[in-house]
Write a protein that holds these residues in place. Sequence first.
Motif, mmCIF file in Angstrom:
data_model
loop_
_atom_site.group_PDB
_atom_site.id
_atom_site.type_symbol
_atom_site.label_atom_id
_atom_site.label_comp_id
_atom_site.label_asym_id
_atom_site.label_seq_id
_atom_site.Cartn_x
_atom_site.Cartn_y
_atom_site.Cartn_z
ATOM 1 N N GLY A 111 5.104 13.724 -15.963
ATOM 2 C CA GLY A 111 4.340 14.390 -17.010
ATOM 3 C C GLY A 111 2.935 14.710 -16.554
ATOM 4 N N ASP A 112 1.943 14.297 -17.377
ATOM 5 C CA ASP A 112 0.547 14.586 -17.074
ATOM 6 C C ASP A 112 -0.110 13.537 -16.188
ATOM 7 N N PHE A 113 0.667 12.552 -15.729
ATOM 8 C CA PHE A 113 0.062 11.425 -15.020
ATOM 9 C C PHE A 113 0.699 11.211 -13.645
ATOM 10 N N ALA A 114 -0.028 10.454 -12.830
ATOM 11 C CA ALA A 114 0.467 10.026 -11.514
ATOM 12 C C ALA A 114 0.215 8.531 -11.401
ATOM 13 N N TYR A 115 1.178 7.802 -10.855
ATOM 14 C CA TYR A 115 1.085 6.352 -10.707
ATOM 15 C C TYR A 115 1.184 6.013 -9.218
ATOM 16 N N LYS A 116 0.129 5.424 -8.699
ATOM 17 C CA LYS A 116 0.059 5.139 -7.269
ATOM 18 C C LYS A 116 0.296 3.660 -7.024
ATOM 19 N N LEU A 117 1.379 3.342 -6.303
ATOM 20 C CA LEU A 117 1.755 1.969 -5.981
ATOM 21 C C LEU A 117 1.498 1.699 -4.501
ATOM 22 N N LYS A 118 1.007 0.518 -4.204
ATOM 23 C CA LYS A 118 0.804 0.112 -2.815
ATOM 24 C C LYS A 118 2.120 -0.405 -2.227
ATOM 25 N N LYS A 119 2.395 -0.031 -0.994
ATOM 26 C CA LYS A 119 3.567 -0.563 -0.311
ATOM 27 C C LYS A 119 3.278 -1.985 0.181
ATOM 28 N N PRO A 120 4.247 -2.868 0.142
ATOM 29 C CA PRO A 120 4.036 -4.270 0.559
ATOM 30 C C PRO A 120 3.983 -4.397 2.077
ATOM 31 N N LEU A 121 2.864 -3.998 2.651
ATOM 32 C CA LEU A 121 2.700 -3.949 4.101
ATOM 33 C C LEU A 121 1.528 -4.807 4.553
ATOM 34 N N ASP A 122 1.612 -5.302 5.767
ATOM 35 C CA ASP A 122 0.480 -5.917 6.455
ATOM 36 C C ASP A 122 0.404 -5.251 7.823
ATOM 37 N N LEU A 123 -0.535 -4.325 7.955
ATOM 38 C CA LEU A 123 -0.655 -3.535 9.187
ATOM 39 C C LEU A 123 -1.846 -3.946 10.032
ATOM 40 N N GLY A 124 -2.433 -5.068 9.713
ATOM 41 C CA GLY A 124 -3.606 -5.495 10.460
ATOM 42 C C GLY A 124 -4.873 -4.930 9.858
ATOM 43 N N PHE A 125 -4.969 -3.592 9.807
ATOM 44 C CA PHE A 125 -6.153 -2.978 9.195
ATOM 45 C C PHE A 125 -6.058 -2.935 7.681
ATOM 46 N N LEU A 126 -4.902 -3.285 7.119
ATOM 47 C CA LEU A 126 -4.754 -3.462 5.671
ATOM 48 C C LEU A 126 -3.721 -4.540 5.415
ATOM 49 N N ASP A 127 -3.844 -5.185 4.263
ATOM 50 C CA ASP A 127 -2.902 -6.241 3.901
ATOM 51 C C ASP A 127 -2.560 -6.119 2.424
ATOM 52 N N PHE A 128 -1.386 -5.543 2.138
ATOM 53 C CA PHE A 128 -0.859 -5.421 0.780
ATOM 54 C C PHE A 128 0.378 -6.323 0.616
ATOM 55 N N SER A 129 0.405 -7.429 1.326
ATOM 56 C CA SER A 129 1.632 -8.215 1.432
ATOM 57 C C SER A 129 1.971 -9.031 0.198
ATOM 58 N N THR A 130 1.022 -9.237 -0.726
ATOM 59 C CA THR A 130 1.315 -10.001 -1.938
ATOM 60 C C THR A 130 0.944 -9.186 -3.166
ATOM 61 N N LEU A 131 1.509 -9.581 -4.297
ATOM 62 C CA LEU A 131 1.240 -8.887 -5.555
ATOM 63 C C LEU A 131 -0.245 -8.938 -5.894
ATOM 64 N N GLU A 132 -0.882 -10.069 -5.711
ATOM 65 C CA GLU A 132 -2.296 -10.193 -6.040
ATOM 66 C C GLU A 132 -3.148 -9.284 -5.155
ATOM 67 N N LYS A 133 -2.793 -9.199 -3.893
ATOM 68 C CA LYS A 133 -3.550 -8.316 -2.993
ATOM 69 C C LYS A 133 -3.370 -6.854 -3.394
ATOM 70 N N ARG A 134 -2.189 -6.498 -3.856
ATOM 71 C CA ARG A 134 -1.963 -5.120 -4.286
ATOM 72 C C ARG A 134 -2.704 -4.840 -5.593
ATOM 73 N N ARG A 135 -2.738 -5.807 -6.493
ATOM 74 C CA ARG A 135 -3.489 -5.619 -7.742
ATOM 75 C C ARG A 135 -4.977 -5.449 -7.446
ATOM 76 N N ALA A 136 -5.520 -6.299 -6.580
ATOM 77 C CA ALA A 136 -6.936 -6.210 -6.240
ATOM 78 C C ALA A 136 -7.254 -4.865 -5.582
ATOM 79 N N ALA A 137 -6.334 -4.389 -4.764
ATOM 80 C CA ALA A 137 -6.547 -3.098 -4.114
ATOM 81 C C ALA A 137 -6.555 -1.967 -5.133
ATOM 82 N N CYS A 138 -5.713 -2.076 -6.150
ATOM 83 C CA CYS A 138 -5.703 -1.062 -7.217
ATOM 84 C C CYS A 138 -7.027 -1.050 -7.975
ATOM 85 N N VAL A 139 -7.531 -2.222 -8.299
ATOM 86 C CA VAL A 139 -8.804 -2.320 -9.020
ATOM 87 C C VAL A 139 -9.942 -1.729 -8.186
#
Length: 541
Positions: free
Chosen positions: A47-75
């Motif tokens: 519809g009128d919106f877009a929802y951006k989700l983080k992939k559960p990755l740890d690439l060294g230069f980023l760490d989205f490996s846990t739910l809390e880390k992904r939430r903090a990254a969204c904020v």
Amino acid sequence: MISSAADRSVEDHQSLVRNLQRADAFPHAAADIACIETHISSVVLAGDFAYKLKKPLDLGFLDFSTLEKRRAACVEELRLNRRTAPELYLDVVAITGSVEAPRIGGEGEAIEYAVRMRRFAQSALLGEALDKGALPPDLLDRLARHVADFHAAAAVAAPGEGFGDVQAVHGPVRQNFEQLRARVDDDALLDQAARAERWSEAQFVELQPVFERRLAEGRVRECHGDLHLGNLILLDGEPRLFDGIEFSAGLRWIDVAADVAFLVMDLQRRGRPDLAARFLNAWLERSGDYDSLRVMRYYLAYRAMVRAKIAAIRLGQLDGEARAACLEECRGYVALAVAQAAAARPFLAIASGVSGSGKTSQSQGLVEARGVIRVRADVERKRLFGLAPEASSAAVAGGIYGAEASRRTYARLAELAAGAILAGWPALVDATFLHRTQRATFADLARRLQVPFVLFAFDAPEATLRARVAARMAQGGDASEADVAVLEVQLAQREPLAGDELEVALAVDTAAPVSWPALLPALDALLERGAVAFGHSGGGL
């Protein structure tokens, strides 16, 4: 069913994203559902919106490996991007339910988080506009002002905070090469990368004092961090930044030059060095940060290697023709990094002529054709007095156009031109240069720097000059404050070219738009002659 995402796999993420692409997953009308994938995120459009989700990755230069880390990254993504595009970035929402039956919002435990944004057409992206030939060159001028003003308002890093010091500057550079080597097995590509790495290491050693000084001077700020055409959008007719880096403070708390270099590199890689030069010049003029030229090529190579690394990461997710195309993309970026070591030989040129002769408007073609750095007397004079280019000087006690103010202005122009040349860039000084002594000062500067000197003599019929100046004053918004009365004084006082000046001069008739393709061969001949005089070979460019 997975109710906790602390250890979610990429496969689980893919299932979740796939199951979100159903109308009943949203609390609003959800027409035209689609999904866009990047190497670190999934964006579900509904519809009128877009929802951006983080992939559960740890690439060294980023760490989205846990739910809390992904939430903090969204904020953090929401906070950072509302600085430049608050209309796009709305809030952070929880995804509830299960992987098989997810729900945006809803009751119960959050299984994932997303940044909620306003949806926009892909045609609004500047990268899409460029690909379609629909990116007006003057839009780059407005973008440069937007970026410079964003940098001016951004938070400043202090020495000792761990941002912008020599380790913080070069650590990501080295990491690019390390991660590329770990993911690529093409020997020829790796040889090219090694060349770029050796040059980057040598530049780092040479530039360490410059990095430290720029940190102390407040040039390291909380920047965008990912400033390429794919992260620029046209909103209400104006270019805006979005999708800045949220996952690494170290990758956004950077020298403003590193931010700008990303877009300059991106335009070069897309085959538009003319627009790259236009944007860089407009940003320099707005920001006044000509000192950034000292480190710009180092950062251009770094940014090219960032994109090469990202392409290398994507290689592991592709096969067949898609993988081959991605490998070719990686090669192109590495080649661009290598090319930064082979900069054009600098020269010094002056654009002389009375007000209305087209020094600025008609020299734009030279700026774009040859990557020349232009410094303008009208702008730098006002900067010396703390004024913005478009501001009136009427309130300045004693004015800004007296003999002493002019002496200071020409001295500043010489300083900026010398700095650009010593950093390896050709320079063009845009000023009236009415008097032989003023022109001789810059010819002497070129001799001291051992670079070719060219004198562009811009002119047009006097009736045309008067009409242009009158129209410019009526329109307003220009850095020049010269009116027709000032023009008449200039016409009476200008001293014609004579003697040695004629040997390095190119007349530029601006009665009609200037054809730089027709003038460039004569320029190249002058530069070649000047290069030979200083014992250089291979011409001036």
